[in-house]
Design an enzyme around this catalytic site. Structure first.
Site, PDB file in Angstrom:
ATOM      1  N   GLY A   1      -6.277  25.805  15.756  1.00 14.07           N
ATOM      2  CA  GLY A   1      -5.377  26.951  15.617  1.00 14.07           C
ATOM      3  C   GLY A   1      -6.088  28.254  15.984  1.00 14.07           C
TER       4      GLY A   1
ATOM      5  N   GLU B   1      -9.214  24.574   3.710  1.00 11.86           N
ATOM      6  CA  GLU B   1      -8.332  23.758   2.846  1.00 11.86           C
ATOM      7  C   GLU B   1      -9.088  22.633   2.132  1.00 11.86           C
ATOM      8  OE1 GLU B   1      -8.038  24.120   6.084  1.00 11.86           O
ATOM      9  OE2 GLU B   1      -8.015  22.192   7.103  1.00 11.86           O
TER      10      GLU B   1
ATOM     11  N   HIS C   1     -12.442  24.663   8.071  1.00 12.35           N
ATOM     12  CA  HIS C   1     -11.239  24.175   7.380  1.00 12.35           C
ATOM     13  C   HIS C   1     -11.329  24.516   5.899  1.00 12.35           C
ATOM     14  CE1 HIS C   1      -9.856  21.274  10.578  1.00 12.35           C
ATOM     15  NE2 HIS C   1     -11.101  21.451  10.959  1.00 12.35           N
TER      16      HIS C   1
ATOM     17  N   CYS D   1      -8.982  25.999  12.809  1.00  7.55           N
ATOM     18  CA  CYS D   1      -9.790  25.252  13.771  1.00  7.55           C
ATOM     19  C   CYS D   1      -9.169  25.291  15.174  1.00  7.55           C
ATOM     20  CB  CYS D   1     -10.031  23.841  13.258  1.00  7.55           C
ATOM     21  SG  CYS D   1     -11.469  23.085  14.010  1.00  7.55           S
TER      22      CYS D   1
ATOM     23  N   ASP E   1      -8.046   9.988   0.480  1.00  8.73           N
ATOM     24  CA  ASP E   1      -8.095   9.887  -0.989  1.00  8.73           C
ATOM     25  C   ASP E   1      -9.263  10.677  -1.577  1.00  8.73           C
ATOM     26  OD1 ASP E   1      -5.815   8.463  -1.720  1.00  8.73           O
ATOM     27  OD2 ASP E   1      -6.706   6.571  -1.083  1.00  8.73           O
TER      28      ASP E   1
ATOM     29  N   SER F   1       0.849  -1.191   0.000  1.00  4.29           N
ATOM     30  CA  SER F   1       0.000   0.000   0.000  1.00  4.29           C
ATOM     31  C   SER F   1       0.886   1.244   0.000  1.00  4.29           C
ATOM     32  CB  SER F   1      -0.920  -0.013   1.218  1.00  4.29           C
ATOM     33  OG  SER F   1      -0.131   0.034   2.374  1.00  4.29           O
TER      34      SER F   1
HETATM   35  N1  GLN Z   1     -10.160  19.917  19.097  1.00  4.73           N
HETATM   36  C1  GLN Z   1     -10.917  21.026  18.638  1.00  4.73           C
HETATM   37  C2  GLN Z   1     -12.409  20.755  18.690  1.00  4.73           C
HETATM   38  O1  GLN Z   1     -12.843  19.640  18.747  1.00  4.73           O
HETATM   39  C3  GLN Z   1     -10.482  21.441  17.243  1.00  4.73           C
HETATM   40  C4  GLN Z   1     -10.688  20.397  16.180  1.00  4.73           C
HETATM   41  C5  GLN Z   1      -9.927  20.652  14.918  1.00  4.73           C
HETATM   42  O2  GLN Z   1      -8.906  21.339  14.903  1.00  4.73           O
HETATM   43  N2  GLN Z   1     -10.349  20.047  13.834  1.00  4.73           N
HETATM   44  O3  GLN Z   1     -13.207  21.668  18.683  1.00  4.73           O
END
Ligand code: GLN
Length: 534
Positions: free
Chosen positions: A386, A513, A511, A384, A72, A14
């Protein structure tokens, strides 16, 4: 006419890039004007990827409709340039759960429930449902793992049956296998490929085409040998050798006639593929020469696949801005344990991403990095977790709330600036219960995020449980934090610092991204790189 199916199997081992071959196959078929979708089959017993550690399985990719899927799916979306659904990821867990639920309801009353036909029928039904639901002309199905794995057998058996039922012009098989090059002699070896084809034939599947991964282009002798043993013409054996970046792979396969051959085998009319935009993107990507150092602060940095969508989003934004992101990985646990001096490392970078994450370990390391980035005015994008930790840092240092924290890290903090809101408190099951998928986000005019998107409302995807605590919003704002985006329910969706105080300090609860595409880069990532450039 019913949908046509391309099954993609893997041989030898894999991790050789079967996902990228599947995504490339999708692009080559779609670019000929056929509606195409791609399905990933994961033969593990988890119902979805949401409960798996990134170290075990890489990033969890979130779909628009809130599925927590295999990474993927991210390649598929980026190559096809469209959103897929959680239905596009089938796992053994999902299939068995459905069969067992049916059994409990009495749907198979009187019968012994077996892998063949009940599990295989369920798999076939699922695939034809996806074909109907998406209206696809061609459904590409990547079967995870390697041929010969016990877990994969029911899926291969279902594929074999579909070939028998639908015929050779409706079902084709592409086998992706590895031809190593010996470091001692430099010789390209084909035996592992031969063995994996034999294994496939043992279960009754004759591949239509072989895609051979190798560090070096496939030699003519290797191609002849593989073709002979695989019962194929040499023209059905394609070289998928190492290239600089994955976006070149569709072009590499296309240059060998792969797309036309598959289309013909599927009994479809071949058309000139529309790959102009893609080629332009690849050329620009290859030509990038201006490096920008971007710090990647996270705790799963030892497996880069944990953050693959962010890495790709930076590439897409890089092409758009005309810079080459040179990633400097910073393991936040090492920062915490004093193994690295984060300030020294950060003093050399042009920008930083505070990566998403879960749990206590590494969180203080990230907070330390955020403080340096904020105080030293280095362009920073927090995703998030972050964003959440940027709020914690701001609350502690600017607002003066000593010991402020997220209750995820410290349940007893005196100042829970990030907390569970009532609807998350009573959740007991961890699978599929976070705030998941795309939802509307209202941007505040005049802010950095507004200028990046240029729109009042955007849709980005979420995957988190904790929220910025509404009780602390006024205090944070009084001390200069800007809340630049809100959910319709009044939850904080983005924070930033005023532009006269910091060139670029943006945190998003979502997110972005996940929706970044080669030809449509994600605005926050473009914003970060533009700021890092100046
Ligand atoms: N741990 C955080 C939450 O659950 C942030 C999650 C994340 O960064 N995807 O809210």
């Amino acid at each position: 006419m019913g949908a046509k199916y391309v099954f993609i199997t893997g041989g030898v081992m894999s991790g050789i890039g079967k996902g990228v071959v599947s995504a490339s196959t999708g692009l080559l078929i779609k670019s000929r004007g056929y509606k195409t979708t791609i399905v990933k089959v994961d033969p593990y017993l988890n119902v979805d990827a949401g409960t798996m550690n990134p170290y075990a399985h890489g990033e969890v990719f979130v779909t628009e409709d809130g599925g927590e899927t295999d990474l993927d799916l991210g390649h598929y979306e980026r190559f096809l340039g469209e959103n897929l659904s959680k239905n596009n990821n089938i796992t053994t867990g999902k299939v068995y759960l459905r069969v067992i639920e049916k059994e409990r309801k009495g749907a198979y009353l009187g019968k012994t429930v077996q892998i063949i036909p009940h599990v295989t029928d369920e798999i076939k039904e699922e695939l034809s449902y996806i074909a109907k639901d998406t209206g696809a002309d061609v459904v590409i199905v990547e079967i995870g793992g390697t041929v010969g794995d016990i877990e994969g057998l029911p899926f291969l058996e279902a594929a074999r049956q579909m070939y028998v039922e639908l015929g050779s012009s409706s079902v084709v098989f592409v086998h992706v296998a590895w031809a190593p090059v010996l470091s001692t002699t430099g010789e390209q070896k084909t035996k592992p490929v031969q063995h994996s084809v034999q294994e496939l034939r043992r279960i009754g599947i004759q591949p239509t085409a072989l895609v051979v991964r190798s560090p070096r282009p496939l030699e003519s002798e290797s191609r002849q040998k593989i073709a002979l043993f695989a019962n194929l013409s040499p023209s059905a054996v394609f070289s998928d050798h190492d290239v600089d970046n994955i976006y070149e792979i569709p072009l590499l396969l296309e240059s060998q006639g792969y797309g036309s051959q598959l289309i013909e085998r599927l009994g479809l009319q071949d058309r000139e593929p529309d790959l102009g935009g893609w080629k332009e993107f690849v050329d620009k990507l290859k030509g990038l020469s201006k490096p920008l150092k971007i710090a990647m602060v996270g705790k799963y940095t030892r497996l880069r696949d944990s953050y693959i969508s962010i890495v790709e989003a930076l590439k897409h934004a890089g092409v758009y801005v005309g810079v080459k992101p040179d990633l400097v990985w910073i393991e936040s646990t090492d920062v915490e344990e004093g193994k690295i001096n984060v300030n020294d490392v950060l003093s050399t970078v042009d920008g930083a991403v505070i990566l998403p994450g879960f749990g206590k370990r590494g969180a203080e390391g990230k907070i330390k990095a955020i403080r340096y980035l904020r105080e030293n005015k280095i362009p920073t994008l927090g995703i998030c977790f972050g964003l959440q930790l940027s709020v914690v840092e701001f609350a502690r240092d600017v607002v003066g709330l000593e010991g402020a924290n997220s209750t995820e890290i410290d349940p007893h903090t005196p100042y829970p600036v990030v907390d569970l809101l009532p609807w998350q408190r009573d959740v007991e099951e961890l699978g599929g219960t976070m705030r998941l998928g795309a939802s509307p986000i209202n941007l505040v005019k005049g802010t950095t995020i507004y200028s990046l998107y240029g729109r009042d409302t955007i849709y980005e995807r979420h995957r988190h449980r904790y929220e910025v605590n509404p009780k602390y919003v006024d205090k944070l704002v009084e001390h200069g934090l800007i809340i630049s985006a809100w959910s319709p329910k009044g939850l904080v969706e983005a924070i930033e610092l005023p532009r006269n105080e910091h060139p670029f300090f943006l945190g998003t609860q979502s997110h972005p991204e996940f929706k970044s595409r080669p030809l449509q880069p994600s605005p926050p990532y473009v914003g970060l790189l533009k700021a890092a450039l100046t």
